[in-house]
Design an enzyme around this catalytic site. Structure first.
Site, mmCIF file in Angstrom:
data_model
loop_
_atom_site.group_PDB
_atom_site.id
_atom_site.type_symbol
_atom_site.label_atom_id
_atom_site.label_comp_id
_atom_site.label_asym_id
_atom_site.label_seq_id
_atom_site.Cartn_x
_atom_site.Cartn_y
_atom_site.Cartn_z
ATOM 1 C CG ASN A 24 -4.312 5.587 2.917
ATOM 2 O OD1 ASN A 24 -5.229 5.428 2.125
ATOM 3 N ND2 ASN A 24 -3.749 4.581 3.565
ATOM 4 C CG ASP B 201 -2.065 -0.990 1.088
ATOM 5 O OD1 ASP B 201 -2.319 -1.453 -0.033
ATOM 6 O OD2 ASP B 201 -2.702 -1.294 2.113
#
Length: 301
Positions: free
Chosen positions: A137, A68
């Site tokens: 994020n 990620d």
């Protein structure tokens, strides 16, 4: 796509996967490039080394090989001209990546056949003084031991909302809701929702619950005490002093994620998320697999 760029995990050796991509590009008339630093670090041959600026400014798409963090780094790299980014997981969790490393060949075949779509993602734009930063994020103000708690006053769309006093203050996109926000007890929000999540971690007093702001509601945080560290997508970027102000707003359509038709990425992510709540180490999870299946898997290896 005439030119595809590779963004690689900064420490893990992804050379076998790079060779898979090279084989595919050589038979599909696609030029493959990577940063000169990665080419030198891994001793890669057969692809064109370029500067980071050229990688960001000239590629028609990006393949991120890592986890990620690697995917988020690739999205930040091309935020000024969003091109499709395919995330391939060679990490531990891989909530955001579309395919696992073992499925890379199948994903490349889907690219060649046009069996792909792209999902748009927003990012957080953080302004502090004259500087501006990007996070897909989350933005986190984190307490540094011995430096006091994070204390900040929140204003929304120009109006004072309230005060926080906590160990960490997390500002997350819906895509990032499964990261630190989730660990701090915040809600999981569908990536199809637009907005900014504000979640305090270990609040002592003040606002103690998550807040979801609309996409057109910019927020302002004024630090009143503490000297917190600032993380953008998990990357430490500096420290704040009392009196500093952060202004944060949502930028829509800032990133494009490649989705493979028929992919089970969403199903895998739901399973991975549920496993996080189990009080077990990863190796202990194998004990939940029936013994006969464990033996068959071991024989297959």
């Amino acid at each position: 796509m005439a030119r595809i760029g590779l963004v690689l995990h900064p420490r893990r050796d992804c050379s076998p996967a790079v060779n898979q991509v090279l084989t595919w590009t050589s038979t599909n008339e696609v030029e493959l490039v990577a940063s000169a630093d990665d080419v030198t670090r891994l001793g890669l041959g057969g692809l064109h080394p370029v500067s980071v600026e050229e990688l960001a400014g000239t590629c028609d798409g990006i393949i991120a090989l890592g986890g990620d963090g690697t995917l988020l780094g690739a999205m930040r790299l091309v935020v000024d001209r969003p091109v499709p980014v395919l995330g391939v997981n060679f990490g531990n969790l891989g909530f955001l990546t579309e395919v696992e490393g073992a499925d890379l060949d199948a994903a490349l075949g889907a690219l060649a056949d046009g069996r792909v779509t792209t999902d748009l993602r927003e990012c957080l734009v953080v302004r502090h003084g004259e500087g501006e930063s990007i996070a897909f994020n989350d933005v986190v103000l984190a307490r540094v031991p011995g430096e006091g708690m994070v204390e900040a006053t929140l204003s929304v769309a120009g109006r004072r909302y309230g005060h926080y006093r906590c160990d960490s203050l997390i500002l997350a996109t819906p895509m990032g809701s499964t990261a630190y926000n989730y660990a701090a007890g915040g809600p999981v929000v569908s990536p199809g929702v637009q907005g900014i999540l504000v979640t305090p971690s270990a609040p002592l007093n003040g606002i103690a619950r998550s807040l979801l702001l609309g996409p057109g509601e910019p927020l302002r945080l004024e630090l009143t005490d503490g000297h917190p560290a600032v993380e953008l997508d998990g990357v430490l970027t500096g420290r704040l002093e009392p009196g500093r102000v952060l202004e944060v707003e949502l930028r829509p359509d800032a990133g494009r994620l490649v989705r493979i038709e028929g992919s089970r990425a969403a199903d895998r992510s739901r399973v991975k998320l549920s496993l996080l709540d189990l009080p077990l180490l990863p190796q202990e999870l194998l004990e939940l697999v029936p013994e006969g299946l464990r033996r068959r898997l071991a024989d297959a290896d």
